[in-house]
Design an enzyme around this catalytic site. Structure first.
Site, PDB file in Angstrom:
ATOM      1  N   LYS A 198      28.529  21.474 -71.198  1.00 14.84           N
ATOM      2  CA  LYS A 198      29.381  22.517 -70.780  1.00 14.84           C
ATOM      3  C   LYS A 198      29.504  23.839 -71.414  1.00 14.84           C
ATOM      4  O   LYS A 198      29.711  25.090 -70.942  1.00 14.84           O
ATOM      5  CB  LYS A 198      30.792  21.844 -71.073  1.00 14.84           C
ATOM      6  CG  LYS A 198      32.065  22.515 -70.670  1.00 14.84           C
ATOM      7  CD  LYS A 198      33.281  21.925 -70.810  1.00 14.84           C
ATOM      8  CE  LYS A 198      34.548  22.382 -70.486  1.00 14.84           C
ATOM      9  NZ  LYS A 198      35.709  21.550 -70.755  1.00 14.84           N
ATOM     10  N   GLN A 199      29.267  23.882 -72.944  1.00 13.04           N
ATOM     11  CA  GLN A 199      29.405  25.165 -73.575  1.00 13.04           C
ATOM     12  C   GLN A 199      28.319  25.246 -74.831  1.00 13.04           C
ATOM     13  O   GLN A 199      28.086  24.075 -75.224  1.00 13.04           O
ATOM     14  CB  GLN A 199      30.823  25.383 -73.865  1.00 13.04           C
ATOM     15  CG  GLN A 199      31.501  24.172 -74.711  1.00 13.04           C
ATOM     16  CD  GLN A 199      32.836  24.313 -74.926  1.00 13.04           C
ATOM     17  OE1 GLN A 199      33.418  23.547 -73.829  1.00 13.04           O
ATOM     18  NE2 GLN A 199      33.495  24.972 -75.677  1.00 13.04           N
ATOM     19  N   GLU A 226      32.254  19.316 -74.169  1.00  8.20           N
ATOM     20  CA  GLU A 226      33.118  18.283 -73.787  1.00  8.20           C
ATOM     21  C   GLU A 226      32.607  17.175 -72.695  1.00  8.20           C
ATOM     22  O   GLU A 226      33.474  16.574 -72.143  1.00  8.20           O
ATOM     23  CB  GLU A 226      34.247  18.792 -73.429  1.00  8.20           C
ATOM     24  CG  GLU A 226      35.109  19.270 -74.522  1.00  8.20           C
ATOM     25  CD  GLU A 226      36.383  20.105 -74.405  1.00  8.20           C
ATOM     26  OE1 GLU A 226      36.408  20.755 -73.225  1.00  8.20           O
ATOM     27  OE2 GLU A 226      36.905  20.367 -75.222  1.00  8.20           O
ATOM     28  N   TRP A 253      40.787  24.823 -81.160  1.00  9.82           N
ATOM     29  CA  TRP A 253      40.057  25.430 -82.215  1.00  9.82           C
ATOM     30  C   TRP A 253      39.531  26.695 -81.831  1.00  9.82           C
ATOM     31  O   TRP A 253      39.090  27.639 -82.492  1.00  9.82           O
ATOM     32  CB  TRP A 253      38.726  24.385 -82.278  1.00  9.82           C
ATOM     33  CG  TRP A 253      37.818  24.731 -81.081  1.00  9.82           C
ATOM     34  CD1 TRP A 253      38.374  24.649 -79.664  1.00  9.82           C
ATOM     35  CD2 TRP A 253      36.383  24.958 -80.877  1.00  9.82           C
ATOM     36  NE1 TRP A 253      37.079  24.742 -78.939  1.00  9.82           N
ATOM     37  CE2 TRP A 253      35.886  24.634 -79.643  1.00  9.82           C
ATOM     38  CE3 TRP A 253      35.411  25.014 -81.871  1.00  9.82           C
ATOM     39  CZ2 TRP A 253      34.596  24.750 -79.414  1.00  9.82           C
ATOM     40  CZ3 TRP A 253      34.042  25.248 -81.451  1.00  9.82           C
ATOM     41  CH2 TRP A 253      33.650  25.091 -80.216  1.00  9.82           C
ATOM     42  N   ASP A 254      39.827  27.460 -80.544  1.00  6.08           N
ATOM     43  CA  ASP A 254      39.686  28.590 -80.042  1.00  6.08           C
ATOM     44  C   ASP A 254      40.209  29.758 -80.928  1.00  6.08           C
ATOM     45  O   ASP A 254      39.381  30.775 -81.309  1.00  6.08           O
ATOM     46  CB  ASP A 254      40.499  28.975 -78.749  1.00  6.08           C
ATOM     47  CG  ASP A 254      40.125  27.901 -77.611  1.00  6.08           C
ATOM     48  OD1 ASP A 254      39.879  26.823 -77.905  1.00  6.08           O
ATOM     49  OD2 ASP A 254      40.206  28.134 -76.548  1.00  6.08           O
TER      50      ASP A 254
END
Ligand code: IFM
Length: 756
Positions: free
Chosen positions: A609-610, A497, A358-359
């Site tokens: 995580k993000q 994640e 998906w980046d």
């Protein structure tokens, strides 16, 4: 070859904000430096390894879209110590022949970075022209030799690669032997051998190396011609796997020897007869000569920069780092190739095996939408061509429509490794391929973003609408009606994640709801504006109008975890009940939180995580007031570990929009340092972090530049830090170019009719 503008070749861009220079030689940092200084042109990427090689070097050329999975791969990799291996062969971006290899001898001694004394070395990547210049001096047995080399991968003609070498004996005269090599004896990490069936031949004016990948039999053809000015004769050699052109000359003190080498590359992905194409293109390139080839490539770069450059006033370092990001973004994708898309590390390293995540759509794609729409279109077409595999994946999991691969290569089949063995021999399950379904909303978001920004109706009619409808269908079948009469999406992994098997991820549910609504909108539009196309499409995908009622029901019924009292989205059901951990207490840390806490403990905490909800609020948050953005940022930011490179740039963006400029600048600097802080080890060794680079562009344009996309115009609400004086950038919008110049909280937009 023409030599009349030879001197111009070496002329570096004067402005230091347009180039990155690395001085000296540090073997530990070398793998990262090779990626950072890589030559990329969307068709191929070549790591900037020193041409003669060294024990610290990992030279590699990657050709976009050339993947292979060798059956011997797992066994070979398993035999490599300390290498985390997957159990089954996973397709990976193949390391192609090393086209810029050289061997240089002074007398009978190799003139190489690891033999003799390196007196000085400077390597400069000139972003403006896409050229890598290396200057170095070597002392050996009391004799000093000065060398410089130049390499570029043409952006004008992406199949053409050029190299120039100049050798000057400073204080001696004697024999120099030079070999210009195209080296096919290359392997992927773990000594995995993908290339087989080598054939080489000579033809009038050059040599040809042809090889093929072992499983897919993709043919790779490299043609080369080289010339050493002033050398009377040369000898061609071929070792079966390498082409070598060899000269032996008597060099004289102070007199430079100059070698020009041109290489052309075609694969059977490009043409059914790649060998002929490589030879034909080589002859054309040789007739033009390297100076003219460079001029054309530099003009192609200038054209791309004219619609992509972001100027930051008053901060030389940020400016350079920004251009580093833009250079790598431009070089990561090929507008002429609808069957390839950039992997997470672009074409600069082997981490993630070149797989597409998906980046691309959420982090990198917006850069192309607003600076070079043809590239954005090509990337969407890659997803269109892989739609059959997405349909298969949905079916295989018991759903309808299209579920895109979490990790994708050329076929679109999900290639996420189901598990890895770590160096300690433990088997670790990887669930992202099974549960990280939000990619089937992220791609829909990209389709819509492109359509909204370009109004490319032909794309929507021929590809985009079908993709959107299939993704909407997927979400309608993915959601379940609960006992509460609401719709739920269970067992997913959201952008964060660290939490698997999550029920009702706010990101996933809201994005799914959005896809369903866009699906309904597209159906209405097709019916009203393109009835014939709608009939064809509906027939070809077996669409039943009854589905529309389900889409409405699911979209309206999906829970989104929003609490109007607090203004917060709960990241997923049960998140608030998890253990709260003070991340600050681990600072300064140089390990990720899964390593520090262990996976089991980590998953029972609120550590993220993000960017997750923060990301959601950027993508779909325009209808929410500032207080909601602020509440969620304040809540989630201290819980975010940024253990993914995808995180800091979007925190910079969100903080900038909130006017928290100090924090925003800190996050922006953190994003910029992911590839460039060599003191942190070899973060970029596996390739540059494309998503972080795309995130930097978004932080600049949507964050500091404050760009909001309205129904038919762009609105700017900038927050430019004082230290930056001005922020300037061009934007492509519906066939026009806008020029935005912002400082403080004001923006000037030219022409004013398109933005305010
Ligand atoms: O896609 C990302 C993911 O979000 C975090 N782990 C790395 C992947 C590839 O960059």
């Amino acid at each position: 070859m023409a030599t009349h503008t030879e001197r111009d070749l070496w002329a570096l861009t004067d402005d230091p904000r347009w180039r990155m220079t690395i001085e000296g030689w540090n073997p530990q940092q070398e793998p990262g430096i090779e990626a950072v200084l890589a030559l990329v042109n969307g068709y191929q990427g070549t790591r900037a390894a020193v041409e003669e090689g060294s024990t610290a070097s990992t030279p590699a050329t990657f050709i976009n879209g050339v993947f292979d999975a060798s059956t011997k791969q797992a066994a070979q990799a398993a035999a490599t110590p300390d290498y985390a291996v997957i159990a089954a062969p996973t397709p990976e971006l193949v390391v192609a022949p090393n086209w810029s290899r050289l061997r240089i001898m002074a007398g009978d001694k190799p003139l190489a970075i690891e033999s003799g004394e390196l007196l000085e070395q400077r390597r400069t990547l000139d972003f403006r022209r896409g050229v890598l210049l290396r200057e170095w001096r070597i002392g050996q047995d009391g004799r000093t030799t000065r060398l410089r080399s130049l390499r570029f991968a043409s952006l004008h003609e992406r199949h053409v690669l050029c190299q120039v070498l100049e050798i000057t004996p400073e204080d001696w005269s004697g024999t120099i032997t030079l070999e210009a090599i195209v080296d096919g004896a290359v392997t992927n990490e773990g000594s995995v051998q993908h290339l087989v069936s080598y054939q080489s031949s000579a033809f009038d004016g050059g040599m040809l190396l042809s090889t093929a990948t072992s499983e897919k039999q993709t043919r790779l053809c490299f043609a080369t011609a080289a010339e050493l000015h002033g050398a009377a004769s040369s000898a061609d050699q071929d070792t079966g796997q390498a082409l070598i052109k060899r000269w032996q000359v008597e060099a004289r003190q102070g007199q430079p020897l100059t070698m020009h080498k041109i290489v052309t590359v075609f694969t059977s992905r490009d043409d059914p007869n790649p060998a002929d194409r490589a030879v034909e293109r080589l002859n054309e390139a040789v007739a033009l000569g390297i100076p003219a080839l460079l001029e054309r490539s530099a003009s192609a770069w200038a054209e791309r920069w004219s619609t992509a450059d972001v100027e930051i006033g008053g901060d030389e370092q940020m400016q350079r780092q920004t251009r580093f990001a833009l250079y790598h973004l431009i070089g990561s994708a090929n507008p002429d190739d609808e069957y390839a898309s950039p992997g997470a590390r672009s074409l600069t390293g082997e981490r993630y095996k070149g797989h597409v995540f998906w980046d691309t759509e959420i982090f990198v794609f917006p850069f192309f939408v607003y600076t070079h729409p043809p590239t954005a279109r090509a990337l969407l077409m890659y997803r269109y061509h892989t739609l059959p595999a997405a349909r298969d994946k949905a079916r295989a999991h018991g759903y309808r429509g299209a579920l895109y691969a979490w990790e994708s290569t050329d076929s679109g089949v999900d290639v996420t490794p189901p598990f890895v063995y770590n160096a300690a021999g433990e088997r670790l399950e990887i669930l992202t391929g099974l549960q990280e379904h939000h990619i089937s909303a992220d791609i829909a978001y990209a389709v819509w973003q492109y359509w909204h920004a370009t109004q490319d109706e032909q794309f929507l009619l021929s590809a985009g609408a079908e993709m959107l409808l299939e993704m909407a269908r997927f979400w309608a079948s993915r959601a379940e009606r609960g006992e509460d009469d609401r719709y739920h999406i269970r067992k997913v992994i959201g952008p964060d994640e660290f939490h698997e098997h999550a029920d009702d991820s706010a990101y996933t549910n809201r994005m799914a709801q959005w896809v369903l609504r866009r699906g309904l909108e597209v159906v209405d539009w097709l019916k009203a504006q393109h009835a014939a196309r709608w009939q064809d499409l509906a027939a070809s995908i077996g669409f039943d109008d009854g589905e529309l009622a389900t889409w409405h029901e699911v979209a309206d019924g999906l829970v989104d975890n929003f609490d109007p009292q607090t203004g917060l989205f709960e990241q997923h059901r049960g998140y608030y009940d998890l253990e709260q951990v003070d991340l600050q207490s681990f600072e300064p840390r140089n390990k990720t939180m899964d390593v520090l806490l262990g996976w089991n403990r980590l998953t029972r905490t609120q550590i993220i995580k993000q960017a997750d909800v923060v990301m959601l609020l950027f993508l779909l948050g325009d209808r929410y007031p500032r207080e909601i953005h602020e509440a969620n940022f304040r809540f989630y930011e201290p819980r975010t570990s940024h253990d993914s490179s995808l995180s800091p740039s979007f925190h910079a963006l969100a903080a900038a929009r909130l006017g928290e400029l100090e924090l925003a600048r800190r996050y922006f600097a953190q994003a910029a340092s992911i590839d460039l802080d060599f003191t942190k080890g070899v973060t970029a060794a596996g390739g540059v972090h494309s998503a972080a680079l795309g995130g930097m562009w978004q932080a600049l344009v949507f964050g500091f530049g404050g760009m909001f996309v309205e129904a038919d115009r762009l609105r700017f609400e900038p927050h430019v830090p004082q230290e930056w004086s001005t922020l300037r950038f061009p934007i492509q919008w519906r066939g026009s170019t806008l020029h935005v110049s912002a400082s403080g909280a004001t923006a000037e937009v030219m022409p004013p009719s398109l933005g305010f």
